[in-house]
Design an enzyme around this catalytic site. Sequence first.
Site, PDB file in Angstrom:
ATOM      1  N   ASP A   5      29.717  33.373  34.160  1.00 53.67           N
ATOM      2  CA  ASP A   5      31.158  33.401  34.423  1.00 53.67           C
ATOM      3  C   ASP A   5      31.880  32.583  33.364  1.00 53.67           C
ATOM      4  OD1 ASP A   5      33.487  33.938  35.649  1.00 53.67           O
ATOM      5  OD2 ASP A   5      33.170  32.650  37.390  1.00 53.67           O
ATOM      6  N   CYS A  53      64.491  39.433  53.314  1.00 54.62           N
ATOM      7  CA  CYS A  53      65.742  38.786  53.707  1.00 54.62           C
ATOM      8  C   CYS A  53      66.743  39.238  52.647  1.00 54.62           C
ATOM      9  CB  CYS A  53      65.573  37.265  53.670  1.00 54.62           C
ATOM     10  SG  CYS A  53      67.144  36.398  53.656  1.00 54.62           S
ATOM     11  N   TYR A  92      24.133  37.931  24.588  1.00 48.63           N
ATOM     12  CA  TYR A  92      23.393  38.965  25.323  1.00 48.63           C
ATOM     13  C   TYR A  92      23.411  40.325  24.646  1.00 48.63           C
ATOM     14  CZ  TYR A  92      28.184  39.684  26.941  1.00 48.63           C
ATOM     15  OH  TYR A  92      29.536  39.857  26.977  1.00 48.63           O
ATOM     16  N   CYS A 128      67.417  31.267  56.782  1.00 46.29           N
ATOM     17  CA  CYS A 128      68.870  31.384  56.940  1.00 46.29           C
ATOM     18  C   CYS A 128      69.253  32.115  58.220  1.00 46.29           C
ATOM     19  CB  CYS A 128      69.482  32.091  55.739  1.00 46.29           C
ATOM     20  SG  CYS A 128      69.038  33.837  55.660  1.00 46.29           S
ATOM     21  N   CYS A 186      70.787  33.055  50.924  1.00 47.07           N
ATOM     22  CA  CYS A 186      69.740  32.370  51.708  1.00 47.07           C
ATOM     23  C   CYS A 186      69.205  31.204  50.874  1.00 47.07           C
ATOM     24  CB  CYS A 186      68.624  33.350  52.033  1.00 47.07           C
ATOM     25  SG  CYS A 186      67.130  32.561  52.683  1.00 47.07           S
ATOM     26  N   LYS A 224      27.888  42.247  41.792  1.00 41.77           N
ATOM     27  CA  LYS A 224      28.633  41.019  42.052  1.00 41.77           C
ATOM     28  C   LYS A 224      28.119  40.337  43.311  1.00 41.77           C
ATOM     29  CE  LYS A 224      32.554  40.406  40.300  1.00 41.77           C
ATOM     30  NZ  LYS A 224      33.172  39.728  39.180  1.00 41.77           N
ATOM     31  N   GLU A 266      20.109  40.833  33.865  1.00 39.50           N
ATOM     32  CA  GLU A 266      20.474  39.539  33.263  1.00 39.50           C
ATOM     33  C   GLU A 266      21.482  38.850  34.174  1.00 39.50           C
ATOM     34  OE1 GLU A 266      22.264  40.507  29.489  1.00 39.50           O
ATOM     35  OE2 GLU A 266      20.579  41.776  28.931  1.00 39.50           O
ATOM     36  N   CYS A 268      65.405  35.755  59.410  1.00 40.10           N
ATOM     37  CA  CYS A 268      64.867  34.936  58.324  1.00 40.10           C
ATOM     38  C   CYS A 268      64.607  33.519  58.837  1.00 40.10           C
ATOM     39  CB  CYS A 268      65.850  34.916  57.161  1.00 40.10           C
ATOM     40  SG  CYS A 268      65.364  33.760  55.863  1.00 40.10           S
ATOM     41  N   LYS A 288      24.947  37.239  35.128  1.00 41.88           N
ATOM     42  CA  LYS A 288      26.320  37.457  34.657  1.00 41.88           C
ATOM     43  C   LYS A 288      27.006  36.096  34.600  1.00 41.88           C
ATOM     44  CE  LYS A 288      30.294  40.450  35.278  1.00 41.88           C
ATOM     45  NZ  LYS A 288      31.368  39.476  35.357  1.00 41.88           N
TER      46      LYS A 288
HETATM   47  S1  IVH Z   1      27.156  43.156  29.039  1.00 42.42           S
HETATM   48  C1  IVH Z   1      28.968  47.030  28.111  1.00 42.42           C
HETATM   49  N1  IVH Z   1      25.838  41.015  29.846  1.00 42.42           N
HETATM   50  O1  IVH Z   1      30.908  40.165  32.026  1.00 42.42           O
HETATM   51  C2  IVH Z   1      28.370  45.711  28.266  1.00 42.42           C
HETATM   52  N2  IVH Z   1      28.191  41.029  30.055  1.00 42.42           N
HETATM   53  O2  IVH Z   1      32.833  43.090  32.274  1.00 42.42           O
HETATM   54  C3  IVH Z   1      29.332  44.721  28.736  1.00 42.42           C
HETATM   55  N3  IVH Z   1      29.152  38.987  30.988  1.00 42.42           N
HETATM   56  O3  IVH Z   1      33.476  39.793  30.190  1.00 42.42           O
HETATM   57  C4  IVH Z   1      28.878  43.368  28.738  1.00 42.42           C
HETATM   58  N4  IVH Z   1      27.253  37.901  31.262  1.00 42.42           N
HETATM   59  O4  IVH Z   1      31.450  39.037  28.803  1.00 42.42           O
HETATM   60  C5  IVH Z   1      27.043  41.607  29.693  1.00 42.42           C
HETATM   61  N5  IVH Z   1      24.572  39.201  30.512  1.00 42.42           N
HETATM   62  C6  IVH Z   1      25.764  39.769  30.355  1.00 42.42           C
HETATM   63  C7  IVH Z   1      26.962  39.124  30.737  1.00 42.42           C
HETATM   64  C8  IVH Z   1      28.163  39.801  30.568  1.00 42.42           C
HETATM   65  C9  IVH Z   1      28.580  37.848  31.403  1.00 42.42           C
HETATM   66  C10 IVH Z   1      30.610  39.258  31.012  1.00 42.42           C
HETATM   67  C11 IVH Z   1      31.128  39.938  29.791  1.00 42.42           C
HETATM   68  C12 IVH Z   1      32.377  40.647  30.275  1.00 42.42           C
HETATM   69  C13 IVH Z   1      32.066  40.895  31.709  1.00 42.42           C
HETATM   70  C14 IVH Z   1      31.756  42.356  31.939  1.00 42.42           C
END
Ligand code: IVH
Length: 674
Positions: free
Chosen positions: A118, A429, A230, A414, A434, A317, A114, A411, A116
Amino acid sequence: MSSNIEKRIEELREEIRFHDYNYYILTEPKIPDEQYDKLYKELENLESEYPELITPDSPTQRVGSDLTKVFKPVQHKIPMLSLSNTYSEDELFDFDRRVREGIGNINEVEYIAELKIDGVSVSIRYENYNLVTAATRGDGTVGEEITNNVKTIRSVPLRLNRIKNSKYDLSKIEVRGEIFMELDAFKKFNKDREEKGEKTFANPRNSTAGTLKLQDPKLVAQRPLDLFIYFLFSENNQIETQSESLELIKQLGLKVNPNYKICKNINEVLEFCKVWEEKREELPYEIDGVVVKVNSVKYQRNLGSIAKSPRWAVAYKFRAKQAETTLNKIFWQVGRTGTLTPVADLEPVFLAGSTISRATLHNIEEIERKDIREGDYVIIEKGGDVIPKVVQVITEKRGKDSVKIVPPQNCPVCNSKLIRPDGEVAIYCENNTCPAQVKGKIEHFASRGAMDIEGLGKAIIDQFVEFNFLKSYADIYDLHKHKNELIALERFGELSINNLISAIEESKNRPFEKVLFALGIRFVGAGAAQKLARHFKNIDNLLKASEEDIENIHEIGPSISVSIKKFFATSDNLEIVNRLRKAGLKFAVESTGETSEALKDLTFVLTGTLEKFTRDEAKEMIQQKGGKVTGSVSKNTSYLVVGENAGSKLEKAEKLGIKILTEDEFLSFIESAK
Ligand code: IVH
């Protein structure tokens, strides 16, 4: 009242829900806006004529009029875990190997990949298909209740669809997801703020987090929040796979990000990661990676979790966004505690939404390790909202006369001799007078989270230090004696100096914990200052305390205790503290006076053996915020705070359905009660 009206109201609600779903979830509106507005208006009119027919799940009830005074603690039924990160193919394959070994050495595991998102995670409870509470993640165990704010998000149904012929009982569920702002909506929102002279946000995530902590749901409703769900947990049965969960979430009428994929094995997962790393810019919202989950919930259970992360899921990531530029110069910044930090002055370059002209180089070791030199071509990187950093030097492009950086001996401000303690990478320092340190300390003292002296900002402090009106922050409280000389300084008028002097006078009301934080003792942040103030009650007790006494406070470690003892062992510091005392600053907590009304109308009962605070301390914390403490549980009790071995009071409270707080929950509750 005629039942026809009741029927019409229900019809209107159903219709509005249907159109909300089409508009906000499917983004395929089926009727023009005017027609929708007409339905909504009709419902509003009927409800105002027959207020007894208003139900909490009515579409008109999204935006409450009450301010959220306290974000109450909510214990998550199952912990909200976080994910461990992987940054490379190899790490992803390692994850897959661990998963397969964990399940029993099988060749391939089915995953679900899926995006992630932000944003900010949220957990929402629905009981009998109605939204009951929404909470932030908090520390994963206890979050904060933000129901009123979440209800304003139009893609969050207040009532879920009942799924026909489902094999699952979904009458008590918790769903989790990510609240976010679309990029365009965020940009527009930030621009409007800028035009109004309001503080802008660095990125959509910060803006989302800030919005969710607003006390007024009406303001939240005006901000462009959205949500993807999710995760689904049903109290009554176990759903078999994550992909099935996502299908159910959709059928319930919640919004699921459509870009997920069931993958036969880790190679398919990797493929998905690569595709989205390329395509991320095309999305209207920000993603920072891919979440990879074992699809089978049975396997997930077998694998379990370590510490706060599950073994069955991982975040892949994306690489942070990078840009190339030239490093014009390295200069050394002297902080308020005397630490020198090297900073790179860069040829301005546009990267991930903003122009960058500075980057931190952390310390001399970092410069030596990467062999960073003035005039170099460098790659800089920005991940999330972190300060940009130099990741690499392009040595092939380096000129012949470039020279290695030598750490400064004196520094830059000073000129006093610098020191680099054995075993430390930092350069200091040590001259307390200073000007850079003096200015930094005064700036910290006057800043928002500390004494909050309006009008005493960096530019004015710089000038006052240069003209010798300020040699330490204690001098702030003598500034009034130099009023005429200050007025005579260029750029200040009588009015601005008068305002400043009243702001300084007013700052004497700050509570002890703020004063303690303002002193700028190394490692004593706002949180530690609060704990110290609450524990020792006044400065004399703190001065008398041994390192051990200090470390006995929950979450206060040796670096803080050593630093406190060192600070007060210096006669200059003691003298400054004495002057501040004479000036009338608060060096003791106040049991009366500085109270708030945050807990007004709330009654607490304490029971069991309390370990984190004494009963008297708890009582004082409650009373200071306007709450009451009584000895026995009744239907009028708002909260029961329980320690170890709680007995009959706990039983009674449970029978009466009174909210129970553990000691930790109580502390976060008190902390958030403003
Ligand atoms: S699963 C154990 N699925 O990412 C399962 N997290 O550290 C943990 N996040 O702040 C979460 N999209 O809110 C999952 N499709 C997704 C996500 C997701 C964003 C965020 C989640 C958490 C961080 C995971």
